[in-house]
Design a protein around this motif. Structure first.
Motif, PDB file in Angstrom:
ATOM      1  N   GLU A 112       0.312  11.317  25.396  1.00  0.00           N
ATOM      2  CA  GLU A 112      -0.251  12.485  24.713  1.00  0.00           C
ATOM      3  C   GLU A 112       0.281  12.473  23.285  1.00  0.00           C
ATOM      4  N   PRO A 113      -0.425  11.756  22.384  1.00  0.00           N
ATOM      5  CA  PRO A 113       0.118  11.444  21.062  1.00  0.00           C
ATOM      6  C   PRO A 113       0.582  12.646  20.248  1.00  0.00           C
ATOM      7  N   VAL A 114      -0.176  13.737  20.292  1.00  0.00           N
ATOM      8  CA  VAL A 114       0.160  14.874  19.423  1.00  0.00           C
ATOM      9  C   VAL A 114       1.472  15.534  19.856  1.00  0.00           C
ATOM     10  N   SER A 115       1.920  15.271  21.086  1.00  0.00           N
ATOM     11  CA  SER A 115       3.183  15.853  21.543  1.00  0.00           C
ATOM     12  C   SER A 115       4.374  15.364  20.718  1.00  0.00           C
ATOM     13  N   ALA A 116       4.188  14.313  19.932  1.00  0.00           N
ATOM     14  CA  ALA A 116       5.265  13.830  19.056  1.00  0.00           C
ATOM     15  C   ALA A 116       5.686  14.882  18.041  1.00  0.00           C
ATOM     16  N   LEU A 117       4.827  15.880  17.806  1.00  0.00           N
ATOM     17  CA  LEU A 117       5.176  16.944  16.857  1.00  0.00           C
ATOM     18  C   LEU A 117       6.424  17.710  17.288  1.00  0.00           C
ATOM     19  N   LEU A 118       6.728  17.711  18.578  1.00  0.00           N
ATOM     20  CA  LEU A 118       7.883  18.458  19.075  1.00  0.00           C
ATOM     21  C   LEU A 118       9.193  17.684  18.924  1.00  0.00           C
ATOM     22  N   LEU A 119       9.118  16.436  18.528  1.00  0.00           N
ATOM     23  CA  LEU A 119      10.314  15.608  18.398  1.00  0.00           C
ATOM     24  C   LEU A 119      10.943  15.747  17.027  1.00  0.00           C
ATOM     25  N   GLY A 120      12.239  15.541  16.981  1.00  0.00           N
ATOM     26  CA  GLY A 120      12.921  15.497  15.698  1.00  0.00           C
ATOM     27  C   GLY A 120      12.914  14.107  15.101  1.00  0.00           C
ATOM     28  N   GLU A 121      12.967  13.088  15.970  1.00  0.00           N
ATOM     29  CA  GLU A 121      12.975  11.695  15.518  1.00  0.00           C
ATOM     30  C   GLU A 121      11.979  10.917  16.371  1.00  0.00           C
ATOM     31  N   ARG A 122      11.133  10.138  15.710  1.00  0.00           N
ATOM     32  CA  ARG A 122      10.076   9.387  16.390  1.00  0.00           C
ATOM     33  C   ARG A 122      10.327   7.898  16.192  1.00  0.00           C
TER      34      ARG A 122
END
Length: 338
Positions: A112-122
């Motif tokens: 679920e690509p857009v869920s990366a918005l919740l991360l601090g570091e990708r």
């Protein structure tokens, strides 16, 4: 450093995350794990995991349980949350943990690509890492841990489970056997029960009896396999996940589609024949060089949709003779015959 692993489910995915826990533990980090109840037994008591936190299962979500889990996570004061699932729910839990750093896969590597918005570091993964175990291990580079290629599975102790399995096998009077696993996972990945039954008949004619594994709600499926085998196979006794793991370790060969029991068998080094269709064995299949994979590749592959017209029925195209030959080959590689 106190590190929280966020890998909630499913059984096979939790198994594939165990090497990351082992690598962190070996590097001197203190590891916690947030997991849903169904897979708890695979991490509770692991030598690599100091604390296990329960997230409410998605199908039985409880706001009260979720709030209690959040409070417990925050009280643990993790320095870093490592989100290994690539979903909204897992990313949300990593954020809610209160960890100072929240690290996970970059957008294009997530289900679920857009869920990366919740991360601090990708973290972007390097090329040339087909297996999901190595993708998980590559994520540890954010902590300065280099462990790609490691295959250590710190399961909880299996002594009690093994003792019970040995007692049950002795009561059945069963010597060397093949363990057939017809269930687990979504239907598009499974080999038909009737073909498993015919395989049991083929193996019996070669002198190798079969035991049919089953999990909760799968008793009828196991019965279909036994019926199709002409009683050449017999259903297994009920097992927990750890007992199933011990049972796989006692088998001469385990035959399974891409499901949790297959990955548990691989984790303990059981000889395996894996049956694959829409999913890619290079990504999540057996990794021991001696293991054998039989596959039908649908036009949609690799495909992780539970309902897909393109790959529906593709697993039925794998023939009993093919699987029988794969079993014989796996036994030959182990220095045996059937």
């Amino acid at each position: 450093m106190r590190v929280l692993l966020v890998r909630l489910s499913a059984i096979g995915d939790v198994v594939h995350t165990l090497p990351a826990a082992a690598a962190l533990w070996r590097a001197g980090h203190e590891v916690g794990w947030l997991v849903e109840p169904a897979a708890r037994s695979l991490v509770q008591g692991s030598p690599a995991v100091r604390q296990v936190h329960l997230a409410p299962a998605a199908r039985r979500f409880s706001a009260r349980a979720a709030w209690a889990a959040r409070a417990e996570l925050r009280a643990a004061r993790y320095d870093l949350a490592l989100e290994l699932q690539g979903l909204w729910k897992s990313a949300a839990w990593a954020r809610l943990s209160g960890a100072a750093r929240v690290v996970g896969y970059a957008r294009r590597f997530r289900r679920e690509p857009v869920s990366a918005l919740l991360l601090g570091e990708r973290v972007a993964l390097p090329d040339g890492l087909p297996h999901v175990i190595d993708k998980n291990l590559a994520l540890l580079q954010a902590l300065g841990v280099s462990a790609v290629g490691a295959r250590e599975f710190p399961l909880p102790p299996l002594d009690e489970a093994t003792a019970r399995i040995d007692r049950e096998l002795a009561a059945l009077g069963l010597g060397p056997f093949a363990l057939l696993n017809p269930g687990g996972g979504w239907p598009g990945k499974l080999w038909p029960a009737e073909l498993f039954g015919q395989l049991a008949g083929l193996l019996a004619a070669r002198g190798l009896p079969s035991l049919v594994a089953w999990g909760p709600g799968e008793e009828a499926l196991a019965a279909r396999v036994v019926a199709a085998s002409g009683s050449a196979a017999r259903p297994s006794f009920a097992t927990t996940l750890l007992e199933l793991t011990a049972l796989a370790r006692r088998a001469r060969v385990v035959v399974s589609a891409d499901t949790g029991p297959l990955h548990l068998a691989c984790a303990v080094g059981a000889p395996v024949v894996g049956l694959f269709g829409p999913t890619d064995p290079a990504r999540n299949g057996p990794f021991a060089p001696a293991d054998v994979v039989v596959r039908r590749v649908p036009a949609c592959a690799p495909c992780h949709r539970r309902a897909c017209r393109t790959h529906t029925g593709v697993m039925a195209g794998i023939t009993v003779d093919e699987v029988g030959e794969a079993v014989a080959e796996r036994l030959r590689r182990a220095g045996e015959a059937a």
